[in-house]
Write a protein that holds these residues in place. Structure first.
Motif, PDB file in Angstrom:
ATOM      1  N   ASN A   7      76.201  75.782  40.282  1.00 18.60           N
ATOM      2  CA  ASN A   7      76.454  76.369  38.662  1.00 18.60           C
ATOM      3  C   ASN A   7      77.164  77.404  38.462  1.00 18.60           C
ATOM      4  O   ASN A   7      77.021  78.701  38.460  1.00 18.60           O
ATOM      5  N   PRO A   8      78.619  77.162  38.321  1.00 18.00           N
ATOM      6  CA  PRO A   8      79.558  78.335  38.269  1.00 18.00           C
ATOM      7  C   PRO A   8      79.833  79.061  37.124  1.00 18.00           C
ATOM      8  O   PRO A   8      79.863  80.046  36.856  1.00 18.00           O
ATOM      9  N   GLU A   9      78.911  78.537  35.919  1.00 19.12           N
ATOM     10  CA  GLU A   9      78.652  79.361  34.623  1.00 19.12           C
ATOM     11  C   GLU A   9      77.707  80.567  35.001  1.00 19.12           C
ATOM     12  O   GLU A   9      77.949  81.460  34.089  1.00 19.12           O
ATOM     13  N   ALA A  10      76.929  80.541  35.822  1.00 13.91           N
ATOM     14  CA  ALA A  10      75.840  81.842  36.268  1.00 13.91           C
ATOM     15  C   ALA A  10      76.460  82.443  37.349  1.00 13.91           C
ATOM     16  O   ALA A  10      76.088  83.698  37.589  1.00 13.91           O
ATOM     17  N   GLN A  11      77.736  82.219  37.638  1.00 13.20           N
ATOM     18  CA  GLN A  11      78.379  83.099  38.878  1.00 13.20           C
ATOM     19  C   GLN A  11      79.637  83.458  38.375  1.00 13.20           C
ATOM     20  O   GLN A  11      80.590  82.982  38.836  1.00 13.20           O
ATOM     21  N   PRO A  12      79.929  84.379  37.390  1.00  9.90           N
ATOM     22  CA  PRO A  12      81.224  84.496  36.800  1.00  9.90           C
ATOM     23  C   PRO A  12      82.027  85.670  37.829  1.00  9.90           C
ATOM     24  O   PRO A  12      83.301  85.794  37.507  1.00  9.90           O
ATOM     25  N   LEU A  13      81.519  86.305  38.616  1.00  2.16           N
ATOM     26  CA  LEU A  13      82.197  87.245  39.517  1.00  2.16           C
ATOM     27  C   LEU A  13      82.890  86.605  40.804  1.00  2.16           C
ATOM     28  O   LEU A  13      82.508  85.484  41.031  1.00  2.16           O
ATOM     29  N   ASN A 276      78.860 101.697  34.825  1.00  5.36           N
ATOM     30  CA  ASN A 276      79.937 101.676  34.037  1.00  5.36           C
ATOM     31  C   ASN A 276      79.961 100.945  32.749  1.00  5.36           C
ATOM     32  O   ASN A 276      79.310  99.687  32.837  1.00  5.36           O
ATOM     33  N   ASP A 277      80.644 101.050  31.637  1.00  4.16           N
ATOM     34  CA  ASP A 277      80.746 100.144  30.625  1.00  4.16           C
ATOM     35  C   ASP A 277      81.297  98.670  30.988  1.00  4.16           C
ATOM     36  O   ASP A 277      80.851  97.793  30.127  1.00  4.16           O
ATOM     37  N   SER A 278      81.821  98.391  31.934  1.00  5.29           N
ATOM     38  CA  SER A 278      82.529  97.365  32.348  1.00  5.29           C
ATOM     39  C   SER A 278      81.459  96.562  32.641  1.00  5.29           C
ATOM     40  O   SER A 278      81.629  95.186  32.946  1.00  5.29           O
ATOM     41  N   LEU A 279      80.188  96.640  33.409  1.00  2.00           N
ATOM     42  CA  LEU A 279      79.176  96.052  34.016  1.00  2.00           C
ATOM     43  C   LEU A 279      78.306  95.282  33.105  1.00  2.00           C
ATOM     44  O   LEU A 279      77.611  96.109  32.142  1.00  2.00           O
ATOM     45  N   GLY A 280      78.073  93.934  32.741  1.00  2.00           N
ATOM     46  CA  GLY A 280      77.151  93.449  31.949  1.00  2.00           C
ATOM     47  C   GLY A 280      76.017  92.607  32.642  1.00  2.00           C
ATOM     48  O   GLY A 280      76.419  92.104  33.669  1.00  2.00           O
ATOM     49  N   ASN A 281      75.076  92.223  31.688  1.00  2.05           N
ATOM     50  CA  ASN A 281      73.893  91.706  32.314  1.00  2.05           C
ATOM     51  C   ASN A 281      73.392  91.850  33.493  1.00  2.05           C
ATOM     52  O   ASN A 281      72.880  90.955  34.423  1.00  2.05           O
ATOM     53  N   PHE A 282      73.315  93.142  33.664  1.00  2.00           N
ATOM     54  CA  PHE A 282      72.723  93.874  35.158  1.00  2.00           C
ATOM     55  C   PHE A 282      71.313  93.868  34.802  1.00  2.00           C
ATOM     56  O   PHE A 282      70.982  94.829  34.449  1.00  2.00           O
ATOM     57  N   GLY A 294      74.864  85.588  36.558  1.00  5.26           N
ATOM     58  CA  GLY A 294      75.189  86.277  35.007  1.00  5.26           C
ATOM     59  C   GLY A 294      75.674  87.480  34.848  1.00  5.26           C
ATOM     60  O   GLY A 294      76.112  87.787  33.715  1.00  5.26           O
ATOM     61  N   VAL A 295      75.840  88.243  36.176  1.00  8.03           N
ATOM     62  CA  VAL A 295      76.222  89.578  35.767  1.00  8.03           C
ATOM     63  C   VAL A 295      77.776  89.592  35.517  1.00  8.03           C
ATOM     64  O   VAL A 295      78.594  88.389  36.075  1.00  8.03           O
ATOM     65  N   THR A 296      78.184  90.129  34.660  1.00  2.00           N
ATOM     66  CA  THR A 296      79.846  90.103  34.353  1.00  2.00           C
ATOM     67  C   THR A 296      80.441  91.566  34.644  1.00  2.00           C
ATOM     68  O   THR A 296      79.762  92.603  34.447  1.00  2.00           O
ATOM     69  N   LEU A 297      81.836  91.538  34.784  1.00  2.00           N
ATOM     70  CA  LEU A 297      82.494  92.580  34.975  1.00  2.00           C
ATOM     71  C   LEU A 297      83.675  92.385  33.890  1.00  2.00           C
ATOM     72  O   LEU A 297      84.650  91.730  34.352  1.00  2.00           O
TER      73      LEU A 297
END
Length: 299
Positions: A7-13, A276-282, A294-297
């Motif tokens: 499920n690559p869409e759920a693992q963007p890191l 920090n501001d770069s971290l999303g969906n944490f 789902g966590v983004t950077l």
């Protein structure tokens, strides 16, 4: 992420580097300086994190700050003494003064809102006079001497020293010994300490908590104390699978441990993160771990 992940869409890191660091100040400084993207922090660091422009995330936890007891130590083998200790602790004062209100007073390990907790377990009132009466009743009217260990971290030492002062008011003299993390568990598990103040992080499944702190063979139960009701209910809970069926069993177990003052919880903390501001969906789990799906950077 792994090229063939289902499920690559759920693992963007592209990857995750987790760096162990026991020093909370060093962890926060790493995020402020840009060496790390996020970290767990203590509740007394919220102001510093916000002042540095970091995002602070407060989430429910599954554990407690508490006094682990060697239930075979003199005095601690008496339920009246254990109850006296509990009633001598100003849980609300500690939660407000040392946790900024992010630690809810409690008498049970499982926090409110966690499916294994018991909403009917009352939190002892702060009542030094009643605590002194219980000590007298237990035969310790002339006082009691105990020793306690704690990790050599100011946030933890301050809490134990507050408890030390409170117990001193009812006639219990506590010698506090801060230790390095490598020494703490061996000292307590080896029976060289009457009490050990720390935070127990809890677990996603309460069976792990029960095995870690209430089982007779648990390292956090150095006196190998056994409460028959807790043991019976622990086995009952392992015999069923559905959470709806397990919940009332663990609620009854929690009530039995609290009634016996089998260790003394102080407050249920939230988990606090500085990002920090770069971290999303944490989003941390209730057990304190991170689901990185789902966590983004950015950047």
């Amino acid at each position: 992420a792994f090229a063939d992940y289902w499920n690559p869409e759920a693992q963007p890191l592209g990857g995750v580097a987790i760096v162990p660091q026991l020093d909370a100040e060093a962890r926060l400084r790493a995020v402020i300086d840009g060496a790390a993207d996020g970290t767990s922090i203590n509740s007394d660091q919220v102001g510093a994190a916000e002042s540095a422009g970091l995002n602070v995330l407060v989430a429910p936890g599954s554990g407690a700050f508490l006094l682990f007891l060697n239930m075979t130590s003199e005095g601690l083998d008496n339920i009246d003494v254990r109850k006296a200790i509990s009633m001598a602790i100003d849980r609300e004062g500690i939660g407000e003064a040392l946790h900024g209100g992010l630690c809810v007073p409690t008498n049970q390990i499982f926090p409110a809102g966690y499916w294994a907790s018991n909403p009917d377990v009352a939190t002892d009132p702060y009542d030094p006079e009643a605590a002194r009466a219980l000590l007298e009743q237990a035969g310790f009217g002339d006082g009691l001497e105990l020793n306690a260990t704690v990790v050599n971290v100011p946030f933890y030492i301050a809490q134990l020293e507050a408890i030390q002062a409170m117990l001193g008011e009812i006639g219990i003299t506590v010698t506090v010994t801060p230790l390095e993390p490598t020494e703490l568990l061996s000292r307590f598990a080896g029976g060289d300490s009457d009490m050990y103040f720390t935070t127990f992080p809890g677990a996603v499944d309460p069976a792990k908590t029960v095995a870690s702190i209430w089982a007779p063979e648990a390292s956090l139960n150095p006196g190998n104390y056994a409460n028959a009701d807790v043991q019976r209910l622990a086995l009952d809970a392992l015999s069923v699978i559905d959470q709806a069926d397990r919940a009332p069993i663990y609620a009854e177990l929690s009530a039995a441990a609290a009634a016996d003052y089998f260790h003394i919880p102080v407050c249920s903390p939230s988990t606090v993160w500085a990002l920090n501001d770069s971290l999303g969906n944490f989003q941390p789990t209730i057990g304190g771990s991170i689901d990185f799906r789902g966590v983004t950077l950015d950047g």
